[in-house]
Design an enzyme around this catalytic site. Structure first.
Site, PDB file in Angstrom:
ATOM      1  N   SER A 138       0.850  -1.184   0.000  1.00  0.00           N
ATOM      2  CA  SER A 138       0.000   0.000   0.000  1.00  0.00           C
ATOM      3  C   SER A 138       0.884   1.231   0.000  1.00  0.00           C
ATOM      4  O   SER A 138       2.058   1.164   0.398  1.00  0.00           O
ATOM      5  CB  SER A 138      -0.882   0.013   1.262  1.00  0.00           C
ATOM      6  OG  SER A 138      -1.561   1.240   1.413  1.00  0.00           O
ATOM      7  N   TYR A 151      -2.301  -0.514  10.398  1.00  0.00           N
ATOM      8  CA  TYR A 151      -2.297  -0.980   9.013  1.00  0.00           C
ATOM      9  C   TYR A 151      -0.963  -0.606   8.357  1.00  0.00           C
ATOM     10  O   TYR A 151      -0.325  -1.436   7.698  1.00  0.00           O
ATOM     11  CB  TYR A 151      -3.464  -0.356   8.252  1.00  0.00           C
ATOM     12  CG  TYR A 151      -3.497  -0.702   6.789  1.00  0.00           C
ATOM     13  CD1 TYR A 151      -3.818  -1.989   6.371  1.00  0.00           C
ATOM     14  CD2 TYR A 151      -3.216   0.255   5.812  1.00  0.00           C
ATOM     15  CE1 TYR A 151      -3.853  -2.314   5.017  1.00  0.00           C
ATOM     16  CE2 TYR A 151      -3.251  -0.056   4.469  1.00  0.00           C
ATOM     17  CZ  TYR A 151      -3.571  -1.344   4.071  1.00  0.00           C
ATOM     18  OH  TYR A 151      -3.600  -1.656   2.730  1.00  0.00           O
TER      19      TYR A 151
END
Length: 280
Positions: A138, A151
């Site tokens: 990501s 995350y």
């Protein structure tokens, strides 16, 4: 050099989003796919039960299922040329309010499951003289945002681990790429996202705002999963694929800005940093 026409891809998290789009793109070009999902029914009809498709049930946090899935791929196709570690999900909370069970579940799926599956596939790639490990991380693997600390930590972990895997795998013909998407029109910000509501007023303007904005853009993100899949397929055909590929204009802007500022910060303190070494 392009992948062979009969190349085998092993892709996790194929029920929706990037995984599903990528599996369909690979099948459309005539290659073979091991498509996995927790619910195998979600991937059984990807290509009309083609003989080039092996749908398998796989929860990447289950070591027994990992072993069984890799062995099934070996028995059916004899090799794995491209491993795509796509399975995972997002968890958002302020750092202070992060829940222990949620944090550990996040790392089990995004980090430890990815590690375990890759370890299971590496002996096959080593024996066949090469392969390509593609990790879907990501922009948050390169940039930490408020509300996404845990995350981001999971994706930063995969990025650092991938550096080491690339160094160890290169002499064996095993290449490693991290794909770093920004916001894409998948279920990440919708059905798949877990959030711990921000209850502390002091964090409302940072983490709280981030949680709200993430939910509000679900289904309206600029990124197209099918175009992302095409980019990943093209990258896998390269003789010397890159270590990183950021996807989406927003992601490119965020990452390049952060890296420029980080480099400037490091270089501005070069003299003080070098002075910490023992004198010659």
């Amino acid at each position: 050099m392009a992948l062979a026409q009969d190349a085998v891809w092993f892709i996790t998290g194929c029920s929706t989003g990037f995984g599903r789009s990528l599996a369909q793109a690979v099948l459309a070009r005539g290659q073979r796919v091991v498509a996995t999902a927790k619910d195998v029914a979600r991937v059984a009809n990807l290509d009309g039960a083609s003989d080039r498709l092996l749908p398998l049930a796989l929860d990447v946090t289950d070591l027994a299922q990992i072993t069984a899935a890799v062995e099934a791929a070996r028995e059916r196709f004899g090799r794995i040329d491209v491993l795509v570690n796509n399975a995972g999900y997002g968890y958002q909370a302020s750092i202070e309010e992060g829940e222990e069970a949620e944090i550990r579940a996040q790392f089990d799926a995004n980090v430890f499951g990815l590690f375990a599956l890759t370890r299971s596939v590496l002996p096959m790639m080593r024996a066949q003289g090469g392969g390509h490990v593609v990790n879907i991380t990501s922009v948050a693997g390169l940039v930490g945002f408020p509300g996404s600390g845990y995350y981001a930590a999971s994706k930063h972990a995969v990025e650092g681990w991938s550096d080491s895997l690339a160094a160890e795998g290169a002499p064996l013909g095993i290449r490693v790429t991290c794909i770093e998407p920004g916001p894409f029109r998948t279920d990440w910000a919708g059905r798949s996202l877990r959030q711990t509501p921000v209850g502390i007023e002091a964090y409302q303007a940072t983490a709280g705002q981030r949680l709200e904005s993430t939910r509000s853009v679900s289904g309206r993100q600029a990124g197209d999963p099918e175009r992302a899949a095409a980019a990943i397929v093209a990258l896998a055909d390269e003789a010397d694929p890159p270590r990183h590929m950021v996807l989406g204009a927003w992601g490119i802007d965020q990452v390049t800005d952060r890296l420029r500022r980080r480099l400037h910060e490091i270089e501005a303190r070069r003299e003080a940093a070098v002075a910490t070494d023992f004198p010659d």
